[in-house]
Design an enzyme around this catalytic site. Structure first.
Site, PDB file in Angstrom:
ATOM      1  N   ARG A 266       3.469  13.565  -8.880  1.00  0.00           N
ATOM      2  CA  ARG A 266       3.398  12.439  -9.843  1.00  0.00           C
ATOM      3  C   ARG A 266       1.932  12.413 -10.702  1.00  0.00           C
ATOM      4  NH1 ARG A 266       5.972   6.470  -8.518  1.00  0.00           N
ATOM      5  NH2 ARG A 266       4.191   6.152  -7.369  1.00  0.00           N
TER       6      ARG A 266
ATOM      7  N   ARG B  65      -1.723  -1.380 -10.060  1.00  0.00           N
ATOM      8  CA  ARG B  65      -0.366  -2.286 -10.527  1.00  0.00           C
ATOM      9  C   ARG B  65      -0.704  -3.600 -10.461  1.00  0.00           C
ATOM     10  NH1 ARG B  65       3.009   1.342  -6.839  1.00  0.00           N
ATOM     11  NH2 ARG B  65       1.813   3.078  -6.610  1.00  0.00           N
TER      12      ARG B  65
ATOM     13  N   LYS C 288       4.026  12.092  -3.702  1.00  0.00           N
ATOM     14  CA  LYS C 288       4.852  11.006  -3.006  1.00  0.00           C
ATOM     15  C   LYS C 288       6.040  11.803  -2.095  1.00  0.00           C
ATOM     16  CE  LYS C 288       8.293   7.602  -4.951  1.00  0.00           C
ATOM     17  NZ  LYS C 288       8.615   7.085  -6.027  1.00  0.00           N
TER      18      LYS C 288
ATOM     19  N   GLY D   1       0.848  -1.226   0.005  1.00  0.00           N
ATOM     20  CA  GLY D   1       0.100  -0.131   0.061  1.00  0.00           C
ATOM     21  C   GLY D   1       0.987   1.189   0.053  1.00  0.00           C
TER      22      GLY D   1
ATOM     23  N   ASP E 100       4.585  -4.748  -7.338  1.00  0.00           N
ATOM     24  CA  ASP E 100       3.744  -3.384  -7.262  1.00  0.00           C
ATOM     25  C   ASP E 100       4.475  -2.225  -7.924  1.00  0.00           C
ATOM     26  OD1 ASP E 100       6.202  -4.303  -5.303  1.00  0.00           O
ATOM     27  OD2 ASP E 100       6.020  -2.459  -4.540  1.00  0.00           O
TER      28      ASP E 100
ATOM     29  N   GLY F 203       2.707   3.800   1.351  1.00  0.00           N
ATOM     30  CA  GLY F 203       3.118   4.052   2.744  1.00  0.00           C
ATOM     31  C   GLY F 203       3.708   5.616   2.717  1.00  0.00           C
TER      32      GLY F 203
HETATM   33  P1  AMP Z   1       9.034   1.190  -3.611  1.00  0.00           P
HETATM   34  O1  AMP Z   1      10.403   0.546  -3.108  1.00  0.00           O
HETATM   35  O2  AMP Z   1       9.352   2.656  -3.505  1.00  0.00           O
HETATM   36  O3  AMP Z   1       8.341   0.633  -4.611  1.00  0.00           O
HETATM   37  O4  AMP Z   1       8.176   0.979  -2.057  1.00  0.00           O
HETATM   38  C1  AMP Z   1       7.695  -0.220  -1.738  1.00  0.00           C
HETATM   39  C2  AMP Z   1       6.793  -0.163  -0.609  1.00  0.00           C
HETATM   40  O5  AMP Z   1       7.452   0.622   0.715  1.00  0.00           O
HETATM   41  C3  AMP Z   1       5.722   0.780  -0.966  1.00  0.00           C
HETATM   42  O6  AMP Z   1       4.443   0.328  -0.140  1.00  0.00           O
HETATM   43  C4  AMP Z   1       5.964   2.310  -0.154  1.00  0.00           C
HETATM   44  O7  AMP Z   1       4.935   2.855   0.041  1.00  0.00           O
HETATM   45  C5  AMP Z   1       6.710   1.664   0.924  1.00  0.00           C
HETATM   46  N1  AMP Z   1       7.668   2.718   1.290  1.00  0.00           N
HETATM   47  C6  AMP Z   1       8.925   3.274   0.838  1.00  0.00           C
HETATM   48  N2  AMP Z   1       9.490   4.260   1.400  1.00  0.00           N
HETATM   49  C7  AMP Z   1       8.543   4.513   2.415  1.00  0.00           C
HETATM   50  C8  AMP Z   1       8.889   5.560   3.408  1.00  0.00           C
HETATM   51  N3  AMP Z   1       9.929   6.421   3.591  1.00  0.00           N
HETATM   52  N4  AMP Z   1       7.788   5.256   4.381  1.00  0.00           N
HETATM   53  C9  AMP Z   1       6.957   4.618   4.429  1.00  0.00           C
HETATM   54  N5  AMP Z   1       6.599   3.666   3.283  1.00  0.00           N
HETATM   55  C10 AMP Z   1       7.521   3.482   2.444  1.00  0.00           C
HETATM   56 MG    MG Z   2       6.752   1.045  -5.617  1.00  0.00          MG
END
Ligand code: AMP
Ligand code: MG
Length: 489
Positions: A178, A185, A115, A92, A254, A94
């Site tokens: 964005r 996804r 983002k 989800g 995702d 985050g």
């Molecule tokens: P990504 O690697 O950017 O595709 O992120 C993978 C997952 O980690 C997604 O659910 C993001 O929302 C969550 N995520 C990445 N960075 C953060 C952060 N700083 N705080 C909270 N969730 C994060």
């Molecule tokens: Mg991602």
């Protein structure tokens, strides 16, 4: 009395919020201390029906910062799941919120997402925030992909928050706005299949069809057709990545869209020397997402989408599996067709000969054996810089060149037509790692955004072959090889 500000052009709908409630959590962005524009995409703003000049006014910057909600916005964090490096997780948004969908003057509908906008119920242990460097990096590379003609999410703005975030070191915080065809996804379907009812899954599938594959809306067998169409778009997309040497870096399920747009520019980079084993991400120890492995991973991910869709594909499970397998088998055929067509164009070939695949493979093999830069080899071929070039020389290369020139002579295109075809198929410039790093260092460390703005400007026209752009084609000093991107985004 508080003055009511003019709307700079927001025309938002919230169709995603009308999906079953399990698909999202209503979530406002968390306000930040001192928002300031780091970069604004004027031309994209105009395309979206937003007034670029008005967007730099304080009350509108506040929207990019999450300090104010635009007219018609309904902020939410989307639920999704995903296989991350092969392991299934419920994820989800985050650190992102969807503000809504902008209905553009051209009649399209695009997601507007912040983002780095603060924690959500899906944040797990994360802080919900993003650092300036990685957000500018996404801005530069996504806009470069757009310039290259590759389907991608876009970047409307990056704002600094005036707040620090903590990774390995203290970093300036930032938020990216964005713009995407949608944020649906493969993992969105995995989530609905895992957590939702059959009705929830069907509502999601119908929603995806409505947004991206409207011609299927009334078709009886629309769910298998949805799978077919996503596979077709991904086959085309991944072929485009391979043709320009783009390595995504984290092809988790995702991070693969239903729309066929490239999404999530984390540890991505373009290859320099041609080598299928190229990996940039520091956390990809096994090369799962290596350059040459991307088409295989794409099918693997699409198989996860197929599994999620099975209950909708056919009431008889065995028949559903058979249809899904048939759909998946089409990927490699379609991918190969797009890739071969793209490679022919890169070599200036407008018709087809049986031997073309061997001609192409032998050039790639030569590049690999000689550590030749992928983009610059095609650039030199395009410019006819043969023989006198330091890279394109040697007996093996000369033998290959003879075959290629013989092949060019067997087709009906004039020299001028060959040159035009090659120029439109081989970018003269790409966002090379050292260029992106230089731009980010200047912007983040020195507060100088001039380097980045010039780079972004040049990358809008990667096929222009102008002399002003030439310095962007220079290769880095050997010391900047072995480039790694880190996942601390
Ligand atoms: P990504 O690697 O950017 O595709 O992120 C993978 C997952 O980690 C997604 O659910 C993001 O929302 C969550 N995520 C990445 N960075 C953060 C952060 N700083 N705080 C909270 N969730 C994060
Ligand atoms: Mg991602």
């Amino acid at each position: 009395m508080k003055e009511k500000h003019a709307n700079p052009g927001w025309n938002l709908d919230n169709s995603y919020a009308r999906l079953p409630e399990i698909m999202y959590a209503k979530q406002n962005p968390t306000p930040v201390q001192a928002p300031a524009i780091a970069v604004l995409n004027d031309s994209l703003a105009a395309e979206l029906g937003l007034d670029p000049a008005a967007l730099t006014e304080e009350e509108n910057i506040a929207i990019f910062a999450g300090n104010a909600i635009p007219a018609g916005g309904f902020p939410l964090a989307q639920a999704y799941a995903g296989h991350q490096f092969g392991h299934f997780n419920i994820l989800g948004d985050g650190r992102a919120v969807l503000l809504g969908e902008q209905l553009t003057p051209e009649g399209t509908r695009v997601d507007i997402q912040l983002k780095g906008s603060g924690p959500t119920p899906f944040s797990r242990r994360g802080d919900g925030r993003a650092a300036l460097g990685p957000m500018l990096r996404e801005y530069i590379i996504s806009e470069a992909m757009y310039g290259l003609g590759i389907p991608t999410t876009r970047s409307l703005a990056v704002v600094t928050t005036g707040e620090a975030i903590y990774r390995e070191t203290k970093l300036p915080g930032a938020i990216l706005t964005r713009v995407a065809g949608s944020h649906l996804r493969v993992g969105t379907f995995q989530y609905a299949a895992q957590r939702g009812s059959r009705e929830d899954l069907q509502a999601l599938a119908d929603y995806a069809i409505n947004r991206h594959y409207q011609h299927l809306a009334k078709v009886g067998s629309r769910y298998i057709r949805l799978l077919n169409e996503v596979i077709a778009r991904q086959a085309k997309l991944i072929a485009k990545w391979q043709l320009v040497g783009f390595v995504h870096g984290v092809m988790n399920t995702d991070n693969m869209t239903i729309s066929g747009e490239t999404i999530d520019y984390g540890p991505c980079a373009f290859i320099d020397a041609y080598d299928p084993a190229t990996v940039f991400s520091s956390i990809d120890a096994h090369g799962r997402y290596a350059y040459g492995n991307q088409p295989h991973i794409a099918v693997w991910n699409l198989a996860r989408l197929a599994e999620a869709l099975l209950p909708l594909v056919h009431e008889d499970e065995a028949e559903a599996v058979r249809l899904a397998e048939e759909a998946l088998a089409a990927f490699s055929i379609q991918y190969q067709d797009h890739w071969l067509a793209g490679m022919r164009a890169k070599l200036g070939l407008a018709d087809e000969e049986e031997q073309d695949a061997a001609l192409i493979m032998d050039l790639l093999k030569w590049m690999q054996e000689n550590d030749a830069d992928y983009t610059n080899t095609f650039r030199a071929l395009t410019l006819g810089q043969l023989g006198n070039s330091t890279v394109l020389s040697g007996a093996d290369f000369d033998a290959w060149k003879q075959r290629w020139q013989g092949r060019l002579e067997r087709q009906s295109l004039s020299r001028g037509e060959v040159a035009a075809l090659m120029k439109s198929s081989n970018p003269a410039i790409i966002p090379r790692n050292h260029l992106v790093e230089d731009a980010l260092n200047a912007a983040v460390q020195e507060g100088n955004d001039g380097v980045m703005n010039s780079l972004v400007q040049a990358l809008k026209h990667p096929y222009a072959y102008t002399s002003e752009q030439e310095h962007y084609a220079t290769l880095p000093e050997p010391s900047s090889c072995g480039y790694q991107t880190f996942c601390g985004t």
